[in-house]
Scaffold this motif. Structure first.
Motif, mmCIF file in Angstrom:
data_model
loop_
_atom_site.group_PDB
_atom_site.id
_atom_site.type_symbol
_atom_site.label_atom_id
_atom_site.label_comp_id
_atom_site.label_asym_id
_atom_site.label_seq_id
_atom_site.Cartn_x
_atom_site.Cartn_y
_atom_site.Cartn_z
ATOM 1 N N GLN A 69 0.692 -1.082 -0.263
ATOM 2 C CA GLN A 69 -0.176 0.382 -0.090
ATOM 3 C C GLN A 69 0.784 1.229 -0.317
ATOM 4 O OE1 GLN A 69 -2.623 -0.140 3.402
ATOM 5 N NE2 GLN A 69 -0.151 0.369 4.868
ATOM 6 N N ARG A 81 -0.673 0.278 8.866
ATOM 7 C CA ARG A 81 -1.312 1.513 10.343
ATOM 8 C C ARG A 81 -1.324 0.701 11.942
ATOM 9 N NH1 ARG A 81 -5.580 4.003 7.203
ATOM 10 N NH2 ARG A 81 -5.485 2.174 6.484
ATOM 11 N N LEU A 110 0.991 5.035 1.112
ATOM 12 C CA LEU A 110 0.229 5.675 1.999
ATOM 13 C C LEU A 110 0.516 7.770 1.970
ATOM 14 C CD1 LEU A 110 0.797 3.385 5.361
ATOM 15 C CD2 LEU A 110 -1.292 3.904 4.348
ATOM 16 N N VAL A 123 -3.542 8.981 8.473
ATOM 17 C CA VAL A 123 -2.544 8.414 7.529
ATOM 18 C C VAL A 123 -3.560 7.807 6.865
ATOM 19 C CG1 VAL A 123 -0.814 7.365 6.585
ATOM 20 C CG2 VAL A 123 -0.560 8.925 8.213
ATOM 21 N N LYS A 124 -3.637 8.005 5.101
ATOM 22 C CA LYS A 124 -4.633 7.480 4.425
ATOM 23 C C LYS A 124 -4.039 6.487 3.100
ATOM 24 C CE LYS A 124 -8.063 8.923 5.958
ATOM 25 N NZ LYS A 124 -9.250 8.250 7.012
ATOM 26 N N ILE A 125 -4.839 5.463 2.451
ATOM 27 C CA ILE A 125 -4.261 4.969 2.196
ATOM 28 C C ILE A 125 -4.350 4.920 0.702
ATOM 29 C CG2 ILE A 125 -4.814 2.461 0.015
ATOM 30 C CD1 ILE A 125 -4.858 0.734 3.398
ATOM 31 N N TYR A 157 0.229 -4.400 2.756
ATOM 32 C CA TYR A 157 -1.505 -3.936 2.845
ATOM 33 C C TYR A 157 -1.859 -5.427 3.409
ATOM 34 C CZ TYR A 157 -6.379 -3.377 1.801
ATOM 35 O OH TYR A 157 -7.423 -3.622 2.307
ATOM 36 N N VAL A 193 5.291 4.395 8.499
ATOM 37 C CA VAL A 193 4.423 4.913 8.974
ATOM 38 C C VAL A 193 4.327 5.698 10.066
ATOM 39 C CG1 VAL A 193 1.853 4.307 10.153
ATOM 40 C CG2 VAL A 193 2.416 2.932 9.063
#
Length: 297
Positions: A121, A206, A123, A220-222, A194, A179
């Motif tokens: 993933q 995360r 981020l 914190v977003k994907i 992920y 992260v």
């Protein structure tokens, strides 16, 4: 007396030779099957649960086992080259090297929450300017380490396929560190492993910092996922007897079906089950890694 001495001289090598042959038989007390676990979690957790695995294997097969936890996957790869490893639960990149150099065979694949594949993933901060993968062009991006499939090699392939070139890259060496660097604004974005949420609970990288940063999901977003590749394998030395391989594979599958086995596999490998596999299941991974790391680095 002379005849007796002569008989001892003649029979001595035979007796010693017999002992030597017995010692060389794989799976005996003198020469146990050497099963390696790549360190990915706390050493005590691995040690405690590896004893549970050892006891189950010895109870349900005719073989004796020695379970070892080397310092890293490179040590496992080298052990296959000197026959100091017979079986190993290893990361995908380590398998790629061991197969390429020593013909090591994949016989089982780890299952995580019903899936035999995994993804990386990308981020980024939710309040930042990075909204899509193309926004990483010319930015500072954190990865795990150069040998991490999910934390570097797979994301690198994704970027190369899209012709996206970050200006600067940083190796944080651990997924949780990537992260953290994103959360603290030290980098524009980062890549980690992920895993899909389970029962509404966060399961991707995360979650490793959720205790420290309770608002990590909001901050914190994907931004995107990579293509899926097979999960880590359990591999065998090529020239082990086929009957022995099959017996161990079947017993490991039985172990994974028990409540105690499920708990141990989860703690040791982050696995919820196992399934039979072959080297051909990893052809796409080999193709990717040979392109990205042709010298095995």
């Amino acid at each position: 007396m002379k005849k007796l001495l002569l008989g001892m001289v003649l029979w001595g090598p035979v007796v010693l030779g017999g002992c030597h042959l017995k010692k060389d038989v794989l799976g005996t007390v003198e020469n146990p099957i050497k099963f390696h676990l790549v360190p990915a979690v706390d050493a005590k957790v691995l040690t405690d649960n590896s004893q549970i695995l050892k006891d189950y294997l010895e109870k349900n097969t005719p073989y004796k086992f020695q379970i070892t936890i080397p310092q890293n996957f490179v040590a496992v790869v080298e052990s296959f080259g000197t026959k100091r490893a017979d079986v190993a639960a290893i990361n995908t990149y380590g398998y790629y090297l061991a197969h390429k150099q020593y013909g090591v065979e994949a016989r089982l694949t780890v299952i995580r929450y019903g899936s035999a594949t995994y993804q990386s993933q990308f981020l980024a901060r939710a309040d930042g300017k990075i909204k899509t993968l193309k926004d990483l062009q010319g930015k500072k991006v954190a990865f795990v380490d150069p040998a991490s499939t999910s934390g570097y090699l797979l994301p690198l392939k994704t970027l190369k396929d899209r012709k996206i070139e970050p200006k600067d890259t940083v190796f944080a060496m651990k997924h949780d560190s990537v992260v953290t660097m994103i959360y603290q604004g030290q980098v524009d974005a980062g890549a980690t492993y992920y895993s899909p949420p389970q029962n509404g609970q966060l399961e991707d990288a995360r979650r490793l910092v959720k205790t420290q940063y309770p608002d990590i999901e909001q901050k914190v977003k994907i931004i995107e996922l990579s293509e899926p590749i097979p999960n880590d394998p359990i591999v065998f030395r090529k020239d082990m007897p086929e009957e022995m391989k099959e017996k161990i594979v079947d017993t490991l599958l039985q172990f994974a079906a028990t409540p105690e086995g499920q708990k141990s596999l989860d703690l040791m490998l982050g696995a919820t089950n196992l399934k039979k596999s072959t080297d051909s299941d990893y052809d796409s991974v080999r193709e990717m890694l040979s392109t990205l790391a042709p010298e095995g680095k």
